[in-house]
Motif scaffolding. Structure first.
Motif, PDB file in Angstrom:
ATOM      1  N   GLU A 120       0.854  -1.193   0.000  1.00 15.37           N
ATOM      2  CA  GLU A 120       0.000   0.000   0.000  1.00 15.37           C
ATOM      3  C   GLU A 120       0.889   1.240   0.000  1.00 15.37           C
ATOM      4  O   GLU A 120       1.810   1.355   0.819  1.00 15.37           O
ATOM      5  N   ASN A 123      -4.483   4.895  -2.454  1.00 14.00           N
ATOM      6  CA  ASN A 123      -5.710   5.407  -1.829  1.00 14.00           C
ATOM      7  C   ASN A 123      -6.348   6.488  -2.687  1.00 14.00           C
ATOM      8  O   ASN A 123      -5.668   7.374  -3.198  1.00 14.00           O
ATOM      9  N   ASP A 183     -11.819   0.311   1.576  1.00 11.77           N
ATOM     10  CA  ASP A 183     -10.900   0.539   2.690  1.00 11.77           C
ATOM     11  C   ASP A 183     -11.696   0.754   3.981  1.00 11.77           C
ATOM     12  O   ASP A 183     -12.842   1.216   3.935  1.00 11.77           O
ATOM     13  N   LYS A 240     -11.234  -4.416   2.919  1.00 10.97           N
ATOM     14  CA  LYS A 240     -10.185  -4.272   3.929  1.00 10.97           C
ATOM     15  C   LYS A 240     -10.861  -4.051   5.271  1.00 10.97           C
ATOM     16  O   LYS A 240     -11.502  -3.016   5.496  1.00 10.97           O
TER      17      LYS A 240
HETATM   18 MG    MG Z   1      -5.794   2.493   2.465  1.00  7.35          MG
END
Ligand code: MG
Ligand code: C2E
Ligand code: MG
Ligand code: MG
Length: 281
Positions: free
Chosen positions: A59, A120, A182, A203
């Motif tokens: 990430e 993101n 997320d 997630k």
């Molecule tokens: Mg994230």
């Protein structure tokens, strides 16, 4: 009211509001300079296959080192970037930098280094930017195929304009990217979107994961998310894994991937590549 004015309260308040506005403006100016002037970097935190420990992806997490050498956390500057609209250039930079890093790793590996990067996406970016053309441009600039990128969005992104978001997500899927929800479980959206939008991964938020061995309610929520994702044919990542016991329990419950300080903290581009070679050798 008059009396409180005379006592100076209003004056104090006005001065404070002015200071705050000026400070906000100062942060915005500094943030704009940081984006343009190379003070932003991406750190990379591995996401591992829980069963084998292999690194599947990293990430990408933004870091801002100010001119006086202080490193600011994204939890401090992402909200400023979102309020000011600077999240659009910041998000474009992050996507480009992620693709550039993948190309650099591939070059060092002498071919496809067989790892993905997760980037993101802020809700504001999805509202204000042309996200699919933006991602395609970054991929094309660095010769990276879409299947190397996972885009992480939050539930807040899909609440505002569901139809427009659906179109954007379909366009992102056409590029071959994977989509992850997320911080799953912390938003206020209804779950109907899970069957309507092309989400590949959930997630599970750290707030459920980190306490689940001590708290039966948290464990129940984690189990429910795992069975929901299995039923819908999605994969799962558990965030915030700090102990071996947690990793083993999550693997036994059928969670696919894990991320957390147990595996590694967010690392520089160079350190992340070294870890990849070591772990996946
Ligand atoms: Mg994230
Ligand atoms: P996130 O996307 O949920 O990222 C995971 C955060 O959890 C990261 O914080 C990571 O360092 C932290 N973390 C990972 N493993 C552990 C662990 O085992 N224990 C604990 N206590 N924390 C762990 P970070 O880097 O401070 O980022 C915070 C948030 O800022 C991210 O949350 C993400 O929402 C946002 N962010 C970071 N970079 C970007 C970016 O480039 N664009 C946008 N839109 N948001 C970003
Ligand atoms: Mg997260
Ligand atoms: Mg989180």
């Amino acid at each position: 009211v008059k009396r409180s004015k005379k006592s100076g309260r209003t004056e104090v308040y006005q001065t404070r509001a002015f200071d705050l506005a000026r400070e906000q403006f100062g942060i915005e100016t500094a943030l704009r300079r940081a984006i343009d002037g190379g003070l932003m970097t991406l750190n990379f935190q591995p996401i591992c296959d829980l069963a084998s420990g292999r690194i599947i992806s990293f990430e990408a997490l933004a870091r801002w080192t100010t001119e006086d050498g202080v490193e600011l956390s994204p939890t401090e500057f992402i909200p400023v970037a979102e309020e000011s609209g600077l999240i659009v250039p910041l998000g474009r930079w992050a996507m480009d930098e992620a693709a550039r890093t993948l190309a650099a790793w591939d070059e060092r590996a002498g071919g496809n280094c067989d790892v993905k990067v997760a980037v993101n996406l802020s809700a504001i970016q999805l509202q204000r930017d042309q996200v699919a053309p933006m991602v395609r441009h970054a991929l094309d600039s660095h010769g990276i195929s879409g299947d190397r990128i996972t885009l992480e969005l939050t539930e807040s992104a899909i609440v505002s304009d569901p139809d427009r978001i659906a179109q954007t997500l379909l366009a992102l899927k056409d590029l071959g990217t994977r989509l992850a929800m997320d911080d799953f479980g912390t938003g206020y959206s209804n779950l109907e979107y899970l069957q309507r939008l092309p989400i590949d991964l959930l997630k599970i938020d750290r707030s459920f994961v980190s306490g689940m061995l001590a708290d039966r309610d948290k464990l129940a929520i984690v189990r429910a998310i795992l069975s929901l994702s299995q039923a819908l044919g999605m994969q799962t990542v558990a965030e915030g894994i700090e102990t071996n016991e947690l990793a083993q329990t999550l693997a036994a419950l059928g969670c696919d991937y894990g991320q957390g300080f147990l595996y590694a903290r967010p690392l520089s581009e160079v350190d992340a590549y070294a870890l990849l070679r070591k772990r996946n050798a």
